[in-house]
Each structure stands twice: as structure tokens, then as C-alpha cells.
Design a protein around this motif. Structure first.
Motif, short mmCIF file in Angstrom:
data_model
loop_
_atom_site.label_atom_id
_atom_site.label_comp_id
_atom_site.label_asym_id
_atom_site.label_seq_id
_atom_site.Cartn_x
_atom_site.Cartn_y
_atom_site.Cartn_z
N THR A 61 0.86 -1.59 -0.07
CA THR A 61 -0.08 0.23 0.22
C THR A 61 1.15 1.15 -0.47
O THR A 61 1.78 0.98 0.32
CB THR A 61 -0.81 0.02 1.23
OG1 THR A 61 -0.06 0.95 2.57
CG2 THR A 61 -2.24 -1.22 1.37
N MET A 62 0.34 2.25 -0.07
CA MET A 62 1.33 3.83 -0.49
C MET A 62 1.09 3.15 0.89
O MET A 62 2.22 4.68 1.27
CB MET A 62 0.31 4.45 -0.17
CG MET A 62 -0.37 4.86 -2.36
SD MET A 62 0.52 4.79 -3.30
CE MET A 62 0.98 6.84 -3.45
N ALA A 63 0.40 3.67 2.00
CA ALA A 63 1.28 3.93 3.78
C ALA A 63 1.95 2.88 3.61
O ALA A 63 3.63 3.23 4.64
CB ALA A 63 0.21 3.57 4.47
N ASP A 64 2.18 1.64 3.53
CA ASP A 64 3.30 0.87 3.58
C ASP A 64 4.91 1.13 2.96
O ASP A 64 6.32 1.61 3.44
CB ASP A 64 3.62 -0.61 2.87
CG ASP A 64 2.62 -1.63 3.26
OD1 ASP A 64 2.20 -1.34 4.94
OD2 ASP A 64 1.90 -2.10 2.66
N ILE A 65 4.62 1.75 2.26
CA ILE A 65 6.19 2.85 0.73
C ILE A 65 5.86 4.26 2.03
O ILE A 65 7.70 4.10 1.79
CB ILE A 65 5.43 3.14 -0.29
CG1 ILE A 65 4.95 1.85 -0.65
CG2 ILE A 65 5.99 3.90 -1.01
CD1 ILE A 65 4.28 1.59 -2.34
N ALA A 66 5.21 4.81 2.05
CA ALA A 66 5.82 6.38 2.65
C ALA A 66 6.27 5.94 4.69
O ALA A 66 7.03 6.75 4.01
CB ALA A 66 4.75 6.40 2.90
N GLU A 67 6.54 4.18 4.91
CA GLU A 67 6.14 4.53 6.10
C GLU A 67 7.93 4.08 5.80
O GLU A 67 8.81 3.59 6.65
CB GLU A 67 6.06 3.44 6.98
CG GLU A 67 6.31 2.96 8.37
CD GLU A 67 5.31 1.83 9.10
OE1 GLU A 67 6.06 0.90 10.08
OE2 GLU A 67 4.85 1.39 8.53
N ALA A 68 8.01 3.07 4.87
CA ALA A 68 9.39 2.14 4.21
C ALA A 68 10.28 3.54 4.19
O ALA A 68 11.67 3.45 4.15
CB ALA A 68 9.07 0.99 3.52
N ALA A 69 10.21 4.13 3.21
CA ALA A 69 10.64 5.79 2.88
C ALA A 69 10.80 6.64 4.18
O ALA A 69 12.33 8.21 3.48
CB ALA A 69 9.79 6.48 2.08
N GLY A 70 10.00 6.89 5.15
CA GLY A 70 10.37 7.94 6.40
C GLY A 70 9.75 8.96 5.92
O GLY A 70 10.44 10.28 5.78
N VAL A 71 8.19 8.69 4.59
CA VAL A 71 7.79 10.29 3.93
C VAL A 71 6.55 10.22 4.92
O VAL A 71 5.91 8.80 5.45
CB VAL A 71 8.52 10.45 2.90
CG1 VAL A 71 9.25 10.93 2.96
CG2 VAL A 71 7.58 9.29 2.07
N GLY A 72 5.47 11.28 4.99
CA GLY A 72 4.59 10.96 5.09
C GLY A 72 4.28 10.94 3.67
O GLY A 72 4.37 10.84 2.08
#
Length: 210
Positions: A35-46
Motif C-alpha cells: 500500500t501507499m502507507a507501507d511505502i511511505a513508512e518504509a521511505a520515511g516520508v508522509g
């Protein structure tokens, strides 16, 4: 007015997002689970950063796949034979299909995710139209081949991401075996007198007398 360059933090964030998404798709069991939330968390961004940069999940997937696609596109358009433009069509067609297959093999889950973004049809995805056009133009130069557009669809079907995933993930087909199978199929298909080549009139019928 000069074009504004992206801010350094925006460039960094974009690179971090693409790297995170790449790792998540490579390691996932099902691409739809990323998900987009997974990607944001892994990238350290909102999450807002992702949506500003890519629009939505489909835009992010396409942007990531473009980074994988660019070396292949450059090789097709500017590279050396057998993939580059100097090679004859009967060499370039198998080389192009092999390049597409290797791209799918190296990015199995990302390719699956991408092919699921075209309204549930891989044929509507932008990259498919590009490959189909290139292959159709090459096949149109093959003597005796009667329908380059349909033939391009048939040959590209052998590189579909869902088929690649089934062969590799379910049947355990190795990379070199998959490549050899595709090469053998393509060679047989393009041989004079095969199902893909006409030995008679262009419409496959009997010449009319008189």
C-alpha cells in the motif's frame, strides 16, 4: 521564464520512495498487498509526499517501472545488435522479446502490479502499447507474415507478468529455461511455413482465376 528545478529534498524523497517501493514489491507475496502507507513508512516520508510526487499508487508504480524500463528502451532505440536498430528484424524480434521477458523476470511482482493498473487489462498499460508498436513495426518487415499487429499481441502474450509469475513462482521454471523456451517458440513461430507465416496470398485464400 526558466524552468524551476526540483528542490533537493524533493529529489531525495523521490529517490527514497522509489527505493522503498522497489524493495517492498521485490519482497512481497502479493503485489496488491503493498500500500501507499507501507511505502511511505518504509521511505520515511508522509503519505502526502507520495501523492504530491506521483498522484496515486498507479502513478508510483509506473514511475518505478519506468526506471527499470529505460535501459531496455535505450538498448532498443540506440543499442548494438541484436537488440539495436542495426540488426535485421528476424534477429531483433527474438532479442526484444527476450529483453522484455528478462525485465519481467527481474521485476516479477512490480510487473504484476503494473499490469493490474490498466483497468484490469494489461493491454491498456502504457508500456504495453510501446512494446506492441515496436514489435508490430519489426514484424511488418518479415516477408510472408500476414498480420503483424495480431502476431505482436500473440508473441507479447508469452511475456505477460501473470504467465511469468506462474511459470517461475508456481512451476519453478528457472530463468535460463524460461528464456530458452521463449526463444525456441519465437524461432518456430517466425519460420517460413509456420502458423505465423503465410506461404500463399496475404489473405490465406486460393488465388482467383481470371
Amino acid at each position: 521564464m526558466p524552468e524551476r528545478k526540483p528542490r533537493k529534498d524533493a529529489v531525495r524523497n523521490r529517490a527514497a520512495v522509489l527505493a522503498a517501493a522497489d524493495a517492498l514489491f521485490a519482497g512481497c507475496e502479493r503485489p496488491e498487498a503493498v500500500t501507499m502507507a507501507d511505502i511511505a513508512e518504509a521511505a520515511g516520508v508522509g503519505k502526502a509526499t507520495l501523492f504530491r510526487a506521483f498522484g496515486d499508487r498507479t502513478g508510483l508504480i509506473r514511475a518505478l517501472f519506468e526506471t527499470r524500463l529505460e535501459p531496455v528502451r535505450a538498448a532498443v532505440e540506440e543499442g548494438e545488435p541484436p537488440l539495436g536498430p542495426a540488426a535485421p528484424p528476424l534477429e531483433r524480434v527474438p532479442a526484444l522479446l527476450d529483453a522484455v521477458l528478462c525485465l519481467k523476470l527481474d521485476n516479477r511482482h512490480l510487473a504484476l502490479a503494473l499490469e493490474g493498473t490498466g483497468g484490469d487489462s494489461p493491454y491498456l498499460a502504457p508500456h504495453y502499447a510501446k512494446w506492441h508498436h515496436t514489435l508490430r513495426e519489426l514484424l511488418a518487415q518479415v516477408p510472408g507474415l500476414t498480420d503483424s499487429g495480431f502476431t505482436a499481441h500473440v508473441l507479447l502474450a508469452a511475456t505477460r507478468a501473470d504467465l511469468v509469475e506462474h511459470l517461475v513462482g508456481q512451476e519453478g521454471t528457472g530463468r535460463e529455461r524460461a528464456r530458452a523456451q521463449l526463444a525456441a517458440f519465437t524461432t518456430r513461430f517466425l519460420e517460413p511455413g509456420s502458423a505465423g507465416r503465410s506461404t500463399g496470398p496475404a489473405d490465406g485464400g486460393t488465388p482467383a482465376s481470371g
